[in-house]
Design a protein around this motif. Structure first.
Motif, short mmCIF file in Angstrom:
data_model
loop_
_atom_site.label_atom_id
_atom_site.label_comp_id
_atom_site.label_asym_id
_atom_site.label_seq_id
_atom_site.Cartn_x
_atom_site.Cartn_y
_atom_site.Cartn_z
N HIS A 294 0.87 -1.18 0.00
CA HIS A 294 0.00 0.00 0.00
C HIS A 294 0.90 1.22 0.00
O HIS A 294 1.78 1.36 0.86
CB HIS A 294 -0.90 0.01 1.24
CG HIS A 294 -1.71 1.25 1.38
ND1 HIS A 294 -2.95 1.39 0.81
CD2 HIS A 294 -1.46 2.43 2.02
CE1 HIS A 294 -3.43 2.58 1.10
NE2 HIS A 294 -2.55 3.25 1.82
N ALA A 295 0.70 2.12 -0.96
CA ALA A 295 1.51 3.33 -1.07
C ALA A 295 0.62 4.53 -0.84
O ALA A 295 -0.44 4.67 -1.47
CB ALA A 295 2.17 3.41 -2.44
N GLU A 296 1.04 5.40 0.07
CA GLU A 296 0.29 6.61 0.39
C GLU A 296 1.24 7.80 0.27
O GLU A 296 2.32 7.81 0.86
CB GLU A 296 -0.28 6.54 1.80
CG GLU A 296 -1.28 7.61 2.10
CD GLU A 296 -2.60 7.40 1.37
OE1 GLU A 296 -3.19 8.42 0.94
OE2 GLU A 296 -3.04 6.23 1.24
N ALA A 311 4.25 -2.65 3.43
CA ALA A 311 4.37 -3.99 2.85
C ALA A 311 3.79 -4.99 3.83
O ALA A 311 3.92 -4.83 5.05
CB ALA A 311 5.82 -4.31 2.56
N ALA A 312 3.13 -6.03 3.32
CA ALA A 312 2.46 -6.98 4.20
C ALA A 312 2.53 -8.39 3.62
O ALA A 312 2.62 -8.59 2.41
CB ALA A 312 1.00 -6.59 4.41
N PRO A 419 -7.67 10.65 1.78
CA PRO A 419 -8.14 9.75 2.84
C PRO A 419 -7.53 8.36 2.74
O PRO A 419 -7.23 7.88 1.64
CB PRO A 419 -9.65 9.71 2.60
CG PRO A 419 -9.80 9.99 1.13
CD PRO A 419 -8.71 10.97 0.78
N ILE A 420 -7.35 7.74 3.90
CA ILE A 420 -6.76 6.41 4.01
C ILE A 420 -7.81 5.46 4.57
O ILE A 420 -8.41 5.75 5.60
CB ILE A 420 -5.53 6.44 4.94
CG1 ILE A 420 -4.46 7.41 4.40
CG2 ILE A 420 -4.94 5.03 5.11
CD1 ILE A 420 -3.30 7.63 5.35
N LEU A 421 -8.00 4.36 3.89
CA LEU A 421 -8.84 3.29 4.41
C LEU A 421 -8.00 2.51 5.42
O LEU A 421 -6.95 1.98 5.09
CB LEU A 421 -9.32 2.37 3.29
CG LEU A 421 -10.29 1.26 3.69
CD1 LEU A 421 -11.61 1.82 4.18
CD2 LEU A 421 -10.50 0.30 2.52
N ALA A 422 -8.46 2.48 6.66
CA ALA A 422 -7.64 1.94 7.75
C ALA A 422 -8.23 0.66 8.30
O ALA A 422 -9.46 0.54 8.50
CB ALA A 422 -7.52 2.97 8.88
N ILE A 447 -3.19 2.28 10.68
CA ILE A 447 -2.80 1.00 10.11
C ILE A 447 -3.59 0.80 8.82
O ILE A 447 -4.80 0.53 8.86
CB ILE A 447 -3.08 -0.17 11.08
CG1 ILE A 447 -2.51 0.13 12.46
CG2 ILE A 447 -2.53 -1.47 10.51
CD1 ILE A 447 -1.01 0.32 12.50
N PRO A 448 -2.97 0.97 7.64
CA PRO A 448 -3.74 0.91 6.40
C PRO A 448 -4.33 -0.48 6.14
O PRO A 448 -3.72 -1.50 6.46
CB PRO A 448 -2.71 1.26 5.32
CG PRO A 448 -1.57 1.90 6.05
CD PRO A 448 -1.55 1.28 7.40
#
Length: 554
Positions: A294-296, A311-312, A419-422, A447-448
């Motif tokens: 996920h890149a923000e 990274a996950a 906005p970030i979906l967390a 925490i994305p």
């Protein structure tokens, strides 16, 4: 700056209660923010660079039947098992397809190439030359020469500098019926405990084979094969733990026999960081874990774009299973990344080293992802992102490629992060400006979510941060509205009332408990407006999936 306070708001599922304060959405827990006027990451693993240079013939499974009739499963059981690390063996056994195994073999030898500038891989050629010589020299038993103890040492250390042998020597070893003693003498092995002289002893067995001896008498550099007594140096040998320990520590400092070769001797395994960087830069890669990224893009007060890269890996893939602690997670997972221009512009690549990645501080029970995050200033433009996450304990790895656009800052418009979906939102006493440390955004721990589809049985949050334009210090108005498209419907409908704040500077967030948002497709639209009338618009879209509709990992 005043504290950020979590405030619970009573809710009726899917219904906006009467007399709700202006701007509040139905059923959120609202993280209220106020404006801030002045504030603003070895085990060495064998994942390798790609390519396969010309080499001497290998065993079945490496060179035979390249037409595709072999699946290469047996390759790791051949002579290469002497130089493969434990991590390499574990990783190879987890590969599912012949194509993945073939790429692994290519990469395995590429990392051991002592001089990539030459047309051939000298280490690979030398290795198979030694295997062929071992098969030719050490005959007379039911096993091929490379499987014998002498064959193993020959492959690993090369031909001895001298050989001492007495075919009638009485070794007085109870479980050896035949007579005979042989010592291979090496001079000047790198990093050997006795660097001047190293002796490897073999005793003859009843089947006329020669096996390694761990009797300290025979491996002592001062042992006289022509005399019955000659045991000086025993104290040193005992301190080394005998031959079994000796051959597992020579000639590599801190290594074992499972290491790579160079010309004439063995090469030391590169550091974890060197391995990770070579993998990320390679055009082919091996990965047996499913990875996610996920890149923000964050915009600090200084006007320099900052990339928050998360990274996950999926928790269920880790073997052995993770014990659930944040400390253990930080010790177990390591990541690195590289960014290369993807728009033809002449910009230098950006490396994000393993030290920059930080494990998520509060892994939630039931969350299927385990995350690492790094923040790094990145120039505007299009970038190709390649990330690798390595499980230090289990030996697995995930490699992910993505693309990110870093926009040019709009100097007159309000700054908006998100906005970030967390997947989770928490308060934290750390008021550091967003982009200065992983996970932390002005008092909020964000925490994305790694996917835009969230099962209804998981919590979910939306985070946004508003700031004035660069150089400005006035209020920033914020308007927002939520829309929901129910399952099976074609058109969206308003979800809750429209929201408005005359001054929305600072972090703001909505948090929803499991089941609090009904299934459907959600769109949240934000418009931030500065005193000069300049606007910044942002849109967030995500799906709440009902039972049976959610992906395998969320």
């Amino acid at each position: 700056m005043r504290a950020i306070v979590l405030e619970s708001i009573p809710s009726l599922p899917g219904v906006l209660p009467p007399r709700r304060r202006r701007g509040d959405l139905a059923a959120p827990r609202y993280l209220r923010g106020v404006h801030n006027r002045g504030a603003n990451l070895l085990a060495a693993l064998a994942l390798l660079a790609c390519g396969l240079g010309p080499a001497a013939a290998g065993p079945p499974g490496e060179t035979a039947r390249r037409s595709g009739r072999t699946d290469y499963r047996e390759w790791i059981h051949g002579p290469v098992r002497y130089i493969a690390t434990r991590s390499e063996v574990r990783l190879f056994r987890r590969l599912d397809s012949p194509q993945e195994r073939l790429r692994f073999i290519r990469n395995f030898w590429e990392r051991r190439d002592p001089d990539p500038r030459t047309a051939i891989n000298e280490a690979r050629v030398l290795f198979w030359q030694r295997v062929a010589e071992a098969n030719r020299k050490f005959t007379g038993t039911a096993r091929p020469g490379w499987k014998t103890d002498r064959g193993k040492i020959y492959i690993l250390l090369g031909p001895p500098d001298d050989i001492e042998q007495d075919p009638y020597y009485d070794t007085r070893i109870q479980d050896v019926a035949a007579r005979g003693l042989m010592r291979w003498i090496y001079y000047g092995l790198r990093h050997a405990p006795t660097s001047a002289v190293t002796a490897i002893a073999f005793v003859r067995t009843g089947d006329n084979d020669w096996r390694l001896s761990d009797d300290p008498r025979f491996a002592s550099p001062t042992f006289n094969i022509y005399a019955m007594e000659g045991t000086s140096g025993l104290d040193l040998w005992h301190s080394l733990g005998g031959l079994g320990n000796f051959i597992d520590s020579v000639p590599w400092a801190g290594g074992t026999l499972g290491t790579a070769m160079d010309l004439g001797r063995l090469q030391e395994v590169p550091s974890a960081g060197e391995l990770l960087r070579s993998v990320v830069r390679s055009e082919e890669f091996i990965g047996n874990y499913r990875g996610h990224v996920h890149a923000e893009v964050l915009h600090g007060a200084g006007g320099v774009p900052i990339l928050a890269l998360t990274a996950a890996v999926e928790r269920r893939q880790l073997l052995p299973a993770w014990d659930g602690s944040a400390t253990s997670l930080a010790q177990r997972l390591v990541a690195t990344a590289t960014l290369e221009p993807d728009d033809g512009a002449e910009r230098a690549p950006v490396d994000i080293p393993e030290q920059a990645f930080v494990a998520e501080p509060r892994p939630a029970d039931g969350d299927p992802f385990l995350r690492l995050q790094a923040v790094r200033p990145v120039p505007p433009g299009a970038w190709r992102v390649r990330v690798i996450v390595v499980d230090r304990r289990g030996g697995g790895a995930a490699v992910v490629e993505s693309r990110v656009e870093i926009p040019e800052p709009a100097p007159e418009a309000p700054r908006v992060n998100g906005p970030i979906l967390a997947a989770a939102l928490h308060e934290t006493p750390d008021r550091a400006p967003s982009g200065t440390r992983p996970w932390t955004m002005q008092g909020a721990l964000v925490i994305p979510a790694m996917r835009d589809t969230i099962p209804t049985d998981r919590p979910v949050g939306v985070f946004i941060e508003i700031g004035p334009a660069r150089g400005a210090d006035g209020p920033v108005a914020l308007d927002w509205r939520w829309e929901r498209t129910p399952p099976g419907a074609q058109a969206p409908e308003a979800y809750g009332r429209k929201g408005h704040l005359d001054d929305a500077r600072g972090p703001r967030a909505w948090r929803f408990a499991p089941g609090e948002l009904p299934p459907g497709r959600y769109t949240v639209r934000f418009v931030a407006r500065g005193e000069n009338g300049a606007e910044t618009r942002r849109v967030l879209a995500f799906t709440i999936a009902g039972p049976g509709d959610a992906p395998d990992a969320r």
